[in-house]
Design an enzyme around this catalytic site. Structure first.
Site, short mmCIF file in Angstrom:
data_model
loop_
_atom_site.label_atom_id
_atom_site.label_comp_id
_atom_site.label_asym_id
_atom_site.label_seq_id
_atom_site.Cartn_x
_atom_site.Cartn_y
_atom_site.Cartn_z
N THR A 138 33.42 21.18 20.36
CA THR A 138 33.05 20.12 21.29
C THR A 138 33.32 18.79 20.61
OG1 THR A 138 31.41 19.17 22.71
CG2 THR A 138 30.60 20.08 20.66
N GLU A 141 24.21 18.27 15.04
CA GLU A 141 22.96 17.94 15.74
C GLU A 141 21.75 18.34 14.90
OE1 GLU A 141 24.50 18.15 20.35
OE2 GLU A 141 23.75 19.97 19.38
#
Length: 413
Positions: free
Chosen positions: A199, A285
């Site tokens: 991503t 993240e």
């Protein structure tokens, strides 16, 4: 240049505060069009002339409409002059309407820049399954005016972000045929990151003069050693690509694999891609640490890649690093199921400076000192020597934390 990058060739100079618009003839910017509540969400990149284009795309079979549109344009002429990017909505799994919207984005930007539609690349990133708010995007594109006066690469860098915590950029310069050649890059990526694209979006610009076919070869080779050697969470996304544009403004002799300085150009391109890849891995993240895995002594480079990816992709290894636990058993397990050829009796493993396995057996080390190493360092290194041959590879990832779960549990809310 990010502090985690190392210079490996003295002929390549890092440009401090350089960007994708440091190469001659490139301009970029970003603005807020209303896809996101407050943050910048529409970015654009422009070359004064059509640039030779090379691109590598996600291997996910659900490729989003922007990728389809971009592929079509590059296949038509191997040139791109403008790039329009939105963040917040991925325009993926959106059917014919999504494809129509991607074409509409291309058309609107081409008209705004007064260039042919097929010379525009389109990219989107964000939530999957939602249609783009085209009126907002149309309004945003109409605000792009004088590209030179509006040039602000930092705003482009911000406009392409989703869950990232910082912008990612790098720029280097080198000499080709006595001419200064500049390579700049920016990328986004924080979660849903896994080898074979992820991503992430990567945009690389250079004013070099490069033969079309060889530019694609160069990008593919470099991506395999950099972007395809990172992982955050094992998920490969639907929208992702690395786009390389070379607009020939440096005015040197055409580069190809036969040019005597081809390898120097390749090293510069690899340095840019490696730095961006490591910045993405570092910004995983919720991450608190970058993990670097170096493998050598494999029977082949492919086997070395298998081992490096297996270690860096292990959730147990990642959580052990987060917990500051020198649990080498998790590293051994990941090597064992990697599928690579190995002889367990020959294996050597180090965690930072501490040898933990020698000839396949536990090696005495101080648990307290190893734990201190994990506590005090933001970059954790793991070394494995298989003693089976000359193959080697390096992979990058990050620890897996409580915050990763929090971020992704509430991604849409």
């Amino acid at each position: 240049m990010n502090s985690i990058e190392q210079i490996i060739n003295e002929e390549i100079r890092v440009v401090e505060n350089g960007s994708i618009t440091t190469p001659a003839g490139f301009f970029a910017g970003g603005l807020h069009c209303g896809i996101k509540r407050k943050k910048l969400d529409l970015g654009w990149l422009y070359s004064v002339v059509p640039a030779t284009a090379a691109c590598v795309y996600t291997t996910n079979q659900f490729q989003a409409p922007p990728l389809i549109v971009t592929k079509e344009g590059i296949e038509k002429s191997q040139k791109i002059q403008g790039v329009i990017v939105n963040s917040g909505i991925a325009n993926a799994c959106t059917g014919n309407q999504g494809l129509s919207n991607a074409y509409e984005m291309r058309k609107l930007f081409a008209e705004q820049m007064n260039i042919q539609e097929y010379l525009v690349a389109v990219s989107s990133t964000g939530v999957i399954g939602e249609q783009l708010p085209m009126e907002k995007i149309k309004s945003g594109i109409s605000e792009i005016g004088d590209i030179q006066r509006q040039n602000d690469p930092s705003e482009f860098e911000k406009a392409i972000l989703t869950t990232d915590t910082f912008s990612k950029h790098v720029c280097v310069q080198l000499q080709i045929d006595g001419k200064t050649v500049t390579i700049g890059g920016t990328a986004k990526g924080s979660g849903m990151i896994h080898p074979n694209m992820a991503t992430m979006l990567g945009f690389i610009t250079t004013d070099a003069v490069v033969k079309e076919a060889d530019l694609q070869i160069a990008l593919k080779q470099v991506v395999d050693k950099t972007f395809n050697m990172i992982t955050v969470d094992g998920d490969t996304s639907t929208n992702d690509m690395v786009l390389l544009l070379a607009n020939q403004q440096a005015n040197h002799q055409e580069l190809s694999i036969l040019h005597p300085q081809w390898q120097l150009f390749m090293e510069g391109l690899e340095m840019v891609c490696r730095s961006l890849a490591k910045q993405i891995a570092k910004d995983g993240e919720g991450a608190t640490k970058l993990i670097e895995v170096q493998v050598q002594g494999a029977s082949s480079c492919e086997d070395a890649k298998k081992v490096a990816k297996s270690i860096i992709g292990s959730n147990l290894v990642k959580t052990a690093v987060f917990g500051e636990d020198p649990n080498w058993g998790r590293i051994i397990a990941a090597i064992g199921y990697s599928g690579a050829q190995l002889n367990p009796e020959h294996l050597k493993v180090r965690l930072g400076p501490f040898t933990v396995i020698e000839k396949g057996l536990p090696f005495p080390f101080s648990e307290a000192e190893a734990k201190h190493y994990l506590q005090q360092n933001e970059v954790i290194q793991i070394f494995a020597d298989l003693y089976c041959g000359g193959g080697k590879a390096t992979a990058w990832g990050c620890d897996l934390t409580y915050d990763y779960v929090k971020i992704n549990a509430s991604y849409r809310t």
